[in-house]
Design a protein around this motif. Structure first.
Motif, PDB file in Angstrom:
ATOM      1  N   LYS A  56      -3.847   4.001  -9.044  1.00  0.00           N
ATOM      2  CA  LYS A  56      -3.432   4.089  -7.644  1.00  0.00           C
ATOM      3  C   LYS A  56      -4.549   3.737  -6.670  1.00  0.00           C
ATOM      4  CE  LYS A  56       0.069   7.584  -8.485  1.00  0.00           C
ATOM      5  NZ  LYS A  56       0.454   8.971  -8.218  1.00  0.00           N
ATOM      6  N   ARG A  57      -5.731   3.442  -7.190  1.00  0.00           N
ATOM      7  CA  ARG A  57      -6.846   3.057  -6.328  1.00  0.00           C
ATOM      8  C   ARG A  57      -7.058   1.542  -6.309  1.00  0.00           C
ATOM      9  NH1 ARG A  57     -11.056   7.175  -8.790  1.00  0.00           N
ATOM     10  NH2 ARG A  57     -12.565   5.919  -7.667  1.00  0.00           N
ATOM     11  N   SER A  58      -6.207   0.822  -7.029  1.00  0.00           N
ATOM     12  CA  SER A  58      -6.395  -0.624  -7.143  1.00  0.00           C
ATOM     13  C   SER A  58      -5.825  -1.383  -5.948  1.00  0.00           C
ATOM     14  CB  SER A  58      -5.715  -1.134  -8.422  1.00  0.00           C
ATOM     15  OG  SER A  58      -4.309  -1.073  -8.295  1.00  0.00           O
ATOM     16  N   THR A  59      -6.322  -2.579  -5.770  1.00  0.00           N
ATOM     17  CA  THR A  59      -5.793  -3.477  -4.754  1.00  0.00           C
ATOM     18  C   THR A  59      -4.327  -3.781  -5.044  1.00  0.00           C
ATOM     19  OG1 THR A  59      -7.987  -4.446  -4.529  1.00  0.00           O
ATOM     20  CG2 THR A  59      -6.142  -5.727  -3.654  1.00  0.00           C
ATOM     21  N   SER A  60      -3.998  -3.898  -6.317  1.00  0.00           N
ATOM     22  CA  SER A  60      -2.611  -4.179  -6.709  1.00  0.00           C
ATOM     23  C   SER A  60      -1.675  -3.073  -6.254  1.00  0.00           C
ATOM     24  CB  SER A  60      -2.500  -4.335  -8.225  1.00  0.00           C
ATOM     25  OG  SER A  60      -3.283  -5.414  -8.649  1.00  0.00           O
ATOM     26  N   TRP A  61      -2.116  -1.826  -6.366  1.00  0.00           N
ATOM     27  CA  TRP A  61      -1.297  -0.690  -5.927  1.00  0.00           C
ATOM     28  C   TRP A  61      -1.036  -0.777  -4.424  1.00  0.00           C
ATOM     29  CZ3 TRP A  61       1.681   3.165  -7.695  1.00  0.00           C
ATOM     30  CH2 TRP A  61       1.977   4.220  -6.833  1.00  0.00           C
ATOM     31  N   ARG A  62      -2.091  -1.042  -3.667  1.00  0.00           N
ATOM     32  CA  ARG A  62      -1.950  -1.111  -2.209  1.00  0.00           C
ATOM     33  C   ARG A  62      -1.031  -2.252  -1.777  1.00  0.00           C
ATOM     34  NH1 ARG A  62      -7.384   0.369  -2.848  1.00  0.00           N
ATOM     35  NH2 ARG A  62      -8.157  -1.754  -2.555  1.00  0.00           N
ATOM     36  N   ALA A  63      -0.933  -3.288  -2.594  1.00  0.00           N
ATOM     37  CA  ALA A  63      -0.090  -4.437  -2.256  1.00  0.00           C
ATOM     38  C   ALA A  63       1.390  -4.209  -2.574  1.00  0.00           C
ATOM     39  CB  ALA A  63      -0.583  -5.671  -3.012  1.00  0.00           C
ATOM     40  N   LEU A  64       1.697  -3.171  -3.343  1.00  0.00           N
ATOM     41  CA  LEU A  64       3.093  -2.896  -3.687  1.00  0.00           C
ATOM     42  C   LEU A  64       3.856  -2.341  -2.494  1.00  0.00           C
ATOM     43  CD1 LEU A  64       2.771  -1.062  -7.140  1.00  0.00           C
ATOM     44  CD2 LEU A  64       3.379  -3.453  -6.748  1.00  0.00           C
ATOM     45  N   THR A  87      -2.660  -5.521 -13.474  1.00  0.00           N
ATOM     46  CA  THR A  87      -3.869  -4.877 -12.947  1.00  0.00           C
ATOM     47  C   THR A  87      -3.593  -3.465 -12.434  1.00  0.00           C
ATOM     48  OG1 THR A  87      -3.543  -5.994 -10.834  1.00  0.00           O
ATOM     49  CG2 THR A  87      -5.053  -7.029 -12.399  1.00  0.00           C
ATOM     50  N   LEU A  88      -2.338  -3.036 -12.480  1.00  0.00           N
ATOM     51  CA  LEU A  88      -2.014  -1.645 -12.149  1.00  0.00           C
ATOM     52  C   LEU A  88      -2.409  -0.683 -13.264  1.00  0.00           C
ATOM     53  CD1 LEU A  88       1.527  -1.989 -10.545  1.00  0.00           C
ATOM     54  CD2 LEU A  88      -0.559  -1.238  -9.401  1.00  0.00           C
ATOM     55  N   VAL A  89      -2.612  -1.206 -14.463  1.00  0.00           N
ATOM     56  CA  VAL A  89      -2.961  -0.361 -15.604  1.00  0.00           C
ATOM     57  C   VAL A  89      -4.468  -0.121 -15.589  1.00  0.00           C
ATOM     58  CG1 VAL A  89      -2.853  -0.091 -18.111  1.00  0.00           C
ATOM     59  CG2 VAL A  89      -1.049  -1.351 -16.919  1.00  0.00           C
TER      60      VAL A  89
END
Length: 114
Positions: A56-64, A87-89
């Motif tokens: 949940k700290r990834s850039t991918s998470w923020r883009a969802l 990249t969420l994993v």
């Protein structure tokens, strides 16, 4: 033992270095190429809780979108989203028989492998 992750990730590089320096054999599986199959993710989620592997700290998470964020935390819809956004994993994800661990720290690796 299978180490899942993304080759260019700094955390992965630390994990590879630690494993190599301690002469621990492993097979690397890249989240991006060849990716994660539905069968692989199903087996992984039997060993480790979904909430532990989603980064949940990834850039991918923020883009969802908000709806995707909700869906990735639901077992019925998570696999499809994790395949679309590997990249969420969290990295590394290590499967060793019927045991799984996520992330890298020297202390956790020493406890698990030495």
């Amino acid at each position: 033992m299978i180490v899942y992750g993304i080759k260019n990730c700094d955390t992965m590089k630390k994990a590879f270095t630690w494993l190599d320096n301690h002469k621990i054999e492993y097979t690397f599986h890249d989240y991006r190429h060849p990716g994660l199959t539905t069968d692989q993710l199903t087996k992984i989620l039997k060993l480790i809780d979904l909430s532990e592997i989603v980064n949940k700290r990834s850039t991918s998470w923020r883009a969802l979108s908000d709806s995707e964020k909700e869906a990735v935390l639901e077992p019925k819809t998570a696999i499809e989203i994790l395949q679309a956004h590997p990249t969420l994993v969290k990295r590394p994800l290590i499967i060793n028989g019927d045991k799984a661990m996520v992330g890298f720290s020297e202390a956790s690796f020493e406890k698990a492998f030495l």
